[in-house]
Design a protein around this motif. Structure first.
Motif, short mmCIF file in Angstrom:
data_model
loop_
_atom_site.label_atom_id
_atom_site.label_comp_id
_atom_site.label_asym_id
_atom_site.label_seq_id
_atom_site.Cartn_x
_atom_site.Cartn_y
_atom_site.Cartn_z
N HIS A 23 82.27 53.86 71.54
CA HIS A 23 82.30 53.37 72.90
C HIS A 23 80.95 52.74 73.21
CE1 HIS A 23 80.87 57.45 73.40
NE2 HIS A 23 80.46 57.17 74.62
N ASN A 24 80.70 52.41 74.44
CA ASN A 24 79.61 51.50 74.75
C ASN A 24 78.30 51.78 74.04
OD1 ASN A 24 78.71 49.25 76.22
ND2 ASN A 24 77.55 50.63 77.52
N ASP A 25 77.89 50.78 73.25
CA ASP A 25 76.60 50.86 72.54
C ASP A 25 76.44 52.13 71.74
OD1 ASP A 25 74.99 49.08 75.13
OD2 ASP A 25 75.30 48.41 73.10
N ASP A 26 77.57 52.64 71.20
CA ASP A 26 77.48 53.85 70.38
C ASP A 26 76.69 54.96 71.06
OD1 ASP A 26 77.48 52.27 67.19
OD2 ASP A 26 79.04 53.46 68.12
N VAL A 27 77.16 55.31 72.26
CA VAL A 27 76.45 56.30 73.08
C VAL A 27 76.10 57.55 72.29
CG1 VAL A 27 76.80 57.89 74.99
CG2 VAL A 27 77.40 55.51 75.27
N THR A 76 94.93 54.25 73.31
CA THR A 76 94.64 52.83 73.52
C THR A 76 95.91 52.00 73.34
OG1 THR A 76 92.41 53.18 72.68
CG2 THR A 76 93.17 50.92 72.74
N VAL A 77 96.64 52.30 72.26
CA VAL A 77 97.89 51.57 71.99
C VAL A 77 98.90 51.84 73.10
CG1 VAL A 77 99.83 51.39 70.36
CG2 VAL A 77 97.49 51.65 69.49
N ILE A 78 99.03 53.14 73.47
CA ILE A 78 99.99 53.51 74.54
C ILE A 78 99.64 52.78 75.84
CG2 ILE A 78 100.70 55.44 76.03
CD1 ILE A 78 100.38 57.24 73.46
N GLU A 110 84.52 45.45 69.95
CA GLU A 110 85.65 46.22 69.40
C GLU A 110 86.65 45.30 68.69
OE1 GLU A 110 85.64 50.04 72.47
OE2 GLU A 110 87.30 48.61 72.58
N MET A 111 86.84 44.10 69.23
CA MET A 111 87.76 43.15 68.59
C MET A 111 87.20 42.70 67.23
SD MET A 111 90.55 42.66 70.29
CE MET A 111 90.53 44.41 70.42
N LYS A 112 85.86 42.46 67.21
CA LYS A 112 85.21 42.05 65.96
C LYS A 112 85.36 43.13 64.90
CE LYS A 112 81.55 39.31 67.33
NZ LYS A 112 80.14 39.25 67.71
N PRO A 144 90.10 48.49 68.45
CA PRO A 144 90.27 48.48 69.91
C PRO A 144 90.16 49.87 70.50
CG PRO A 144 92.37 48.10 68.82
CD PRO A 144 91.32 48.06 67.76
N GLY A 145 89.46 49.98 71.62
CA GLY A 145 89.28 51.29 72.26
C GLY A 145 89.10 51.12 73.74
#
Length: 692
Positions: free
Chosen positions: A23-27, A307-309, A116-118, A122-123
């Motif tokens: 998640h953001n910037d590998d918290v 995420t998928v759901i 995340e796309m790169k 996806p998350g």
């Protein structure tokens, strides 16, 4: 007899160091921490978090200032408040303000989405980025001709709450990282290096083996080493969990990072800063915080599915409402709310926050976790196998009595002669005799023609006299009559001193049971965990120790290679076995046990075969470890239950299942719920405590 500072040489079952849920910037990624003495110089993990927190804080306040006019200019808010703020170009001003909120406030989420796309992973950022982009694009279209009502105010409040949630969450994560950072910062940056008569201040990380440094009163010890001159009391609590100050004199080991009392002393450095005990602890904690246990992998998988759901349910919700005749705006709003509420934020943080907190807290209390799964599995232990020496007992033989059998020899003379023969031995009995001589301030004479009597003792000539120090077995074999009144105590080891083949007396030594052992065994009993003593000692000694401590059973006269077989036997009976040991000959058994706990390794924490290392030899730490393992697992389960339970209830509400009953959640309400769920998880993790 084991040396309790020997290395475990067998290869261990080390968990691969993974990264926490993205998640953001590998918290949660601690990989940027610098180890060693200059760890807190430059951009550490702590600084990295601080910069990110400041960024979220700034964005939050800017968005807050812009959200007020955005809400005032929104038709929906004006209708609710019975206002009429309408002027030429008001819709364009609203669009301009909302665009700044979207780009500036939403940037962390949009850039996170791109990352995340790169990474094809996806998350959470994908969900937030997608939701705010859809809301912004639709609202912008209404300004330039599309029929419908914009929801710029929902977009602004959604981004505002998301920024606040991240700001709070990052502060919680930083709290967990701080525990490790405190360990890192224990190492002083400078050291006073002794060069002849001169003292020069040098950087700690330039120190190398054999350098001599001066430690002044109240300072932190700059390197691991041996005291060369002087003495003092040291506080090692931050490193070992041992609260009382320890007296250190010439020849004693000191650990870098411990705090000096009122004395000053010189230390011969044992090794470079990067190899110090503290650096090893920091690396161990860092690796353990980044390693993934089964619980973590389960949470990661759940977050991926969520995420998928979220995406599937969001698009499904949009299609359902739009195709059943609702407005495009309503269908869009439902989709955005579902996606926001479904963010796997709390789920993604549920385990990592507990992991970071528990690993660092453990290290502060002298419990070093090398294998996360072993630690979490400590809740399953049904049987603990204890090695005796150095774990349940002090591990040091002390002279308990000296008995004279020849009137021509006094106590001091008897132990003086015995010490001459024992001065070159590393055996615990020899160490005990030499300690007594030191206490009595007796000068040890020189021994000549030294010879070992295999398995039965030693002999030599001291001051022209032929002296033997032998076991009771030697007397029996050579048909000596046992002295009157001699009875072998179950907990004592006896050596006889012979002068010119005549019994002059005997010295009894005992390895005292630790005062904390009984309490530790009782705690385990309360937890329905069986305790078994496994020792190479004879049956009488083992039975005595086992009975004194109230243990369930004992296995005595076991050779090192047989310990492994005994562990296998217990496992064969369906027991989940933890083994505690402190010597190299325990390594195979530690590896075989379901959980290997290396005890009393002191500054040698490279116990490769053990999943957990206890810095002190205190058996109470083993009980603490198990209780803490259970508490940690409970926190993880609570967090996972909360994170999933919240989604099960909130998702249908977001999708509008109770729309006909008049219950519907706005995107902003969804964001509030999501933030609250994350904060609950963070607070719950921070409440974790070690009971000692």
């Amino acid at each position: 007899m084991k040396n309790q500072h020997e290395h475990h040489t067998m290869g261990g079952h080390k968990m691969p160091a993974g990264k926490h849920v993205a998640h953001n910037d590998d918290v949660m990624d601690h990989s940027k921490i610098k180890h060693g003495s200059n760890a807190h110089m430059g951009m550490s993990e702590h600084d990295h978090h601080a910069v990110m927190i400041a960024d979220f804080k700034k964005r939050f306040y800017v968005v807050l200032a812009l959200t007020i006019p955005v809400m005032m200019l929104s038709m929906q808010i004006q209708q609710w408040l019975h206002l009429d703020i309408n002027f030429s170009g008001s819709s364009y001003l609203l669009f301009a303000l909302a665009s700044v909120v979207f780009v500036y406030g939403g940037w962390p989420f949009l850039s996170g989405w791109m990352s995340e796309m790169k990474a094809k992973n996806p998350g959470m950022m994908t969900l937030i980025g997608f939701a705010i982009t859809v809301a912004y694009a639709y609202s912008a279209a209404t300004v330039f001709g599309l029929k419908g009502m914009d929801f710029f105010w929902e977009l602004a409040t959604l981004i505002l709450i998301m920024l606040l949630g991240h700001w709070i969450e990052m502060r919680s994560v930083m709290g967990a990282s701080n525990e490790l950072e405190l360990l890192v910062q224990l190492m002083p940056a400078d050291a006073h290096m002794v060069m002849g008569d001169q003292i020069h201040d040098v950087k700690t990380d330039t120190l190398k083996e054999k350098d001599v440094i001066l430690i002044k009163p109240g300072e932190k010890v700059a390197a691991d080493g041996i005291i060369l001159e002087g003495e003092s009391y040291l506080n090692e609590s931050m490193l070992t969990g041992e609260s009382k100050s320890v007296q250190k004199v010439k020849g004693d080991k000191v650990i870098a990072g411990s705090i000096n009392g009122n004395g000053s002393f010189k230390v011969t450095v044992s090794h470079a800063a990067k190899d110090s005990y503290l650096s090893q602890v920091v690396k161990l904690v860092d690796d353990a915080q980044k390693s993934k246990s089964q619980t973590q992998l389960l949470a990661d998988t759940a977050a991926k599915w969520l995420t998928v759901i979220a995406l599937v349910t969001g698009i499904g919700t949009f299609l359902y409402w739009y195709l059943t005749g609702q407005t495009l705006a309503f269908a869009m709003e439902r989709m955005v709310t579902v996606i926001v509420i479904c963010c796997p934020h709390a789920l993604g943080l549920a385990v990592p926050l507990v992991v970071a907190k528990s690993t660092a807290l453990s290290a502060k209390h002298g419990l070093l976790i090398k294998n996360r799964t072993a630690f979490e599995n400590s809740r399953k232990i049904t049987t603990i196998v204890f090695d005796k020496t150095g774990t349940l007992t002090v591990g040091k033989f002390e002279v308990s009595k000296i008995v004279l059998l020849d009137k021509g020899v006094d106590e001091k003379e008897l132990i003086r002669l015995a010490s001459a023969l024992e001065q070159n031995s590393e055996h615990p009995i020899a160490t005990g005799i030499l300690q007594k001589v030191k206490d009595l301030k007796i000068t040890i004479p020189k021994a000549e023609n030294f010879k070992a009597i295999t398995g039965q003792g030693v002999e030599a000539t001291v001051a022209g006299k032929k002296i033997r120090v032998v076991s009771p077995g030697y007397l029996k074999e050579h048909k000596f009559t046992m002295p009157d009144g001699f009875t072998a105590n179950d907990s004592e080891t006896v050596v006889f001193v012979l002068i010119y083949n005549k019994l002059a007396g005997y010295i009894a030594l005992s390895d005292k049971i630790r005062p904390e052992s009984a309490e530790a065994i009782k705690t385990l009993k309360d937890e329905n965990i069986k305790s078994i003593l496994l020792t190479g000692d004879n049956n009488k000694v083992a039975a005595s120790v086992s009975k004194t401590l109230g243990m369930d059973s004992f296995i005595a006269e076991v050779l090192p290679h047989q310990k492994l077989e005994k562990i296998k036997e217990l496992q064969g009976k369906g027991e989940f076995v933890a083994m505690t040991g402190d010597g190299v000959n325990d390594a195979p058994a530690l590896a075989q046990a379901d959980i290997g706990i290396a005890v009393g390794s002191g500054s040698d924490i490279a116990a490769e075969t053990a999943g957990i290392v206890l810095v002190n030899s205190n058996p109470k730490d083993i009980a603490s470890l198990i209780l803490f393992g259970k508490a940690t697992y409970r926190k993880m389960v609570q967090n996972l239950a909360w994170a999933t339970g919240y989604n099960v209830i909130a998702l249908p509400l977001a999708a509008g299942v109770l729309y006909n009953q008049g219950i519907v959640l706005s995107p902003a309400a969804g964001a509030v719920l999501m933030t609250v769920s994350t904060v609950v998880v963070a607070i719950n993790a921070s409440l974790l405590k070690v009971k000692v």
